[in-house]
Motif scaffolding. Structure first.
Motif, PDB file in Angstrom:
ATOM      1  N   UNK A   1       2.022  14.351   7.528  1.00  0.00           N
ATOM      2  CA  UNK A   1       2.795  15.128   7.252  1.00  0.00           C
ATOM      3  C   UNK A   1       3.753  14.825   6.153  1.00  0.00           C
ATOM      4  N   UNK A   2       3.653  13.423   5.602  1.00  0.00           N
ATOM      5  CA  UNK A   2       4.411  12.604   4.356  1.00  0.00           C
ATOM      6  C   UNK A   2       4.033  13.402   3.379  1.00  0.00           C
ATOM      7  N   UNK A   3       2.612  13.724   2.939  1.00  0.00           N
ATOM      8  CA  UNK A   3       2.761  14.161   1.683  1.00  0.00           C
ATOM      9  C   UNK A   3       2.890  15.570   1.746  1.00  0.00           C
ATOM     10  N   UNK A   4       2.020  16.442   3.177  1.00  0.00           N
ATOM     11  CA  UNK A   4       2.250  17.650   2.784  1.00  0.00           C
ATOM     12  C   UNK A   4       3.910  18.375   3.065  1.00  0.00           C
ATOM     13  N   UNK A   5       4.714  17.280   3.616  1.00  0.00           N
ATOM     14  CA  UNK A   5       5.540  18.125   3.236  1.00  0.00           C
ATOM     15  C   UNK A   5       6.823  17.844   2.028  1.00  0.00           C
ATOM     16  N   UNK A   6       5.820  16.830   1.638  1.00  0.00           N
ATOM     17  CA  UNK A   6       6.811  16.673   0.005  1.00  0.00           C
ATOM     18  C   UNK A   6       6.659  17.514  -0.808  1.00  0.00           C
ATOM     19  N   UNK A   7       5.290  18.199  -0.590  1.00  0.00           N
ATOM     20  CA  UNK A   7       4.414  19.428  -1.308  1.00  0.00           C
ATOM     21  C   UNK A   7       5.205  20.813  -0.812  1.00  0.00           C
ATOM     22  N   UNK A   8       5.356  20.472  -0.188  1.00  0.00           N
ATOM     23  CA  UNK A   8       6.134  21.710   0.564  1.00  0.00           C
ATOM     24  C   UNK A   8       7.665  21.694   0.126  1.00  0.00           C
ATOM     25  N   UNK A   9       8.468  20.891  -0.031  1.00  0.00           N
ATOM     26  CA  UNK A   9       9.529  21.206  -0.782  1.00  0.00           C
ATOM     27  C   UNK A   9       9.171  21.135  -1.983  1.00  0.00           C
TER      28      UNK A   9
ATOM     29  N   UNK B   1       7.333  27.182   9.875  1.00  0.00           N
ATOM     30  CA  UNK B   1       6.295  27.494   9.391  1.00  0.00           C
ATOM     31  C   UNK B   1       4.891  26.320   9.717  1.00  0.00           C
ATOM     32  N   UNK B   2       5.542  25.780   8.160  1.00  0.00           N
ATOM     33  CA  UNK B   2       4.408  24.123   7.971  1.00  0.00           C
ATOM     34  C   UNK B   2       4.079  24.226   9.849  1.00  0.00           C
TER      35      UNK B   2
ATOM     36  N   UNK C   1       3.627  25.467  12.783  1.00  0.00           N
ATOM     37  CA  UNK C   1       2.989  26.391  13.078  1.00  0.00           C
ATOM     38  C   UNK C   1       1.467  26.287  13.391  1.00  0.00           C
ATOM     39  N   UNK C   2       1.728  26.245  11.668  1.00  0.00           N
ATOM     40  CA  UNK C   2      -0.045  25.955  10.624  1.00  0.00           C
ATOM     41  C   UNK C   2      -0.731  25.269  11.775  1.00  0.00           C
ATOM     42  N   UNK C   3      -0.133  23.748  11.723  1.00  0.00           N
ATOM     43  CA  UNK C   3      -0.652  22.185  12.588  1.00  0.00           C
ATOM     44  C   UNK C   3      -1.348  22.544  13.469  1.00  0.00           C
ATOM     45  N   UNK C   4      -0.161  23.088  14.241  1.00  0.00           N
ATOM     46  CA  UNK C   4       0.059  23.267  15.597  1.00  0.00           C
ATOM     47  C   UNK C   4      -1.812  24.365  15.992  1.00  0.00           C
ATOM     48  N   UNK C   5      -1.541  25.512  15.193  1.00  0.00           N
ATOM     49  CA  UNK C   5      -2.681  26.155  15.093  1.00  0.00           C
ATOM     50  C   UNK C   5      -4.000  25.146  15.134  1.00  0.00           C
ATOM     51  N   UNK C   6      -4.062  24.451  14.158  1.00  0.00           N
ATOM     52  CA  UNK C   6      -5.563  23.764  14.096  1.00  0.00           C
ATOM     53  C   UNK C   6      -5.393  22.628  15.368  1.00  0.00           C
ATOM     54  N   UNK C   7      -4.579  22.696  15.631  1.00  0.00           N
ATOM     55  CA  UNK C   7      -4.977  21.702  16.492  1.00  0.00           C
ATOM     56  C   UNK C   7      -4.087  20.200  16.798  1.00  0.00           C
ATOM     57  N   UNK C   8      -3.730  20.052  15.251  1.00  0.00           N
ATOM     58  CA  UNK C   8      -2.929  18.812  15.100  1.00  0.00           C
ATOM     59  C   UNK C   8      -2.046  17.957  15.773  1.00  0.00           C
ATOM     60  N   UNK C   9      -1.440  16.605  15.913  1.00  0.00           N
ATOM     61  CA  UNK C   9       0.172  16.596  16.354  1.00  0.00           C
ATOM     62  C   UNK C   9       0.636  15.461  15.681  1.00  0.00           C
TER      63      UNK C   9
END
Length: 356
Positions: free
Chosen positions: A67-75, A97-98, A100-108
């Protein structure tokens, strides 16, 4: 098109963030003893698959970011789409939304505790100035690297960093940590050496928040927890005082890490993880890869500590200071085009202040 040294250093910041994050992915939220039990006594020095007992990212592919990189790129995308400005309500929706997408993929690997609580408040209709008043963790800091690329040190950087933090981490610790990382990245890209970048960033944050207080403006909700800036200054000085001549020795790495855990801490709290990253940066200022290896093996919030360390060291040294095989792998595994992101963010930094 942005070319030359600035682009190399902006790329260094993003690659350092992603490489550090991926190195720390298999060990995040684990104790040093558990890390050794799962992965062996030798320190992790490259990307490895997460074990089945990894509490957040079980069996995740080697080289995967969190989530560190993914949320940095989201920003980063929010800044690019906003032409350098940040709509914090839209930003909050993007974070929701991010997840929700992670939950849909089954990510913790979901939103952190402060961010999750704040966004639940936001969904319930609470004003954004109030949603983050309990957020003292490092969620704002881990996302702050793109702000430092998109802005030279100055009032606009400080304000965008503050705005990015308040919806989820509107505490003194949240603001200090977010602004510190953003400012240190910016100083690094613009020519400062690692320790110089950290100290300039500490001064920058202190002056900006003091000015806001003097003007009667919000400077972060009060918390009884220790100041990030005060602890970062102490950590930098401590690390510099304890850098020995035999710093490349494995035992010396281990001894430094043990003292860092005992004296500073490696939890998700901003006043532990961000000063921990500062200590690592100060001690391994000229050895970025060693810094990331130490961070990934620390225990605790390893992915975030390594990501922040990598972002600042990469900004100071440029992409060429990072292992090319790891750089290639982290982009391939995660489908990243960090050169394009760096260029778009740097284009924002080249705009004159009056255009903003």
């Amino acid at each position: 098109m942005v070319i030359g040294s600035l682009h190399d250093h902006a790329m260094g910041a993003l690659l350092g963030l992603a490489i550090g994050d991926a190195l720390g992915m298999p060990t995040q939220s684990m104790s040093p003893e558990t890390i050794r039990a799962e992965y062996g006594n030798a320190p992790i020095r490259t990307f490895i698959e997460a074990s089945a007992r990894q509490p957040i990212a079980a069996n995740m592919q080697a080289g995967s970011v969190t989530d560190d990189t993914e949320q940095a790129l989201l920003l980063a995308n929010q800044l690019i789409d906003g032409n350098g400005e940040l709509d914090i309500r839209q930003y909050a929706c993007a974070l929701l939304n991010w997840e929700a997408d992670m939950k849909a993929k089954g990510s913790l690997d979901l939103l952190g505790p402060s961010t999750k609580r704040a966004l639940e408040q936001f969904q319930a209709g609470v004003a954004v100035e109030q949603t983050g008043i309990l957020g003292t963790t490092n969620g704002g800091a881990m996302r702050a690297c793109p702000i430092g690329i998109a802005n030279r040190p100055g009032p606009h950087l400080a304000e965008i960093a503050r705005r990015s933090s308040i919806v989820t981490h509107n505490t003194r610790q949240g603001l200090e940590s977010t602004m510190l990382v953003a400012a240190a990245v910016s100083y690094g890209i613009n020519g400062a050496a690692p320790v110089e970048a950290l100290l300039l960033a500490c001064n920058f944050v202190t002056a900006y928040l003091a000015m806001r207080q003097f003007e009667g403006l919000d400077a972060g909700h009060w918390s009884a927890k220790a100041s990030v800036i005060a602890r970062a200054r102490w950590a930098i000085n401590w690390a510099r005082d304890h850098t020995g001549d035999n710093a490349a020795d494995l035992y010396d790495h281990d001894m430094f890490a043990q003292h860092l855990r005992d004296l500073i801490g490696t939890s998700v709290e901003a006043n532990e993880s961000v000063p921990a990253a500062c200590a690592i940066i100060a001690r391994y200022a000229e050895r970025p890869y060693d810094a990331l290896v130490v961070a990934a093996n620390l225990g605790g919030d390893t992915d975030t500590i390594a990501a922040i360390s990598g972002a600042i060291l990469g900004a100071c040294h440029g992409a060429g200071a990072l292992p090319t095989d790891l750089a290639r792998t982290v982009e391939e595994v995660n489908g990243l085009d960090l050169a394009a992101v760096a260029e778009r963010l740097l284009e924002l930094s080249e705009r004159d202040e009056y255009e903003r």
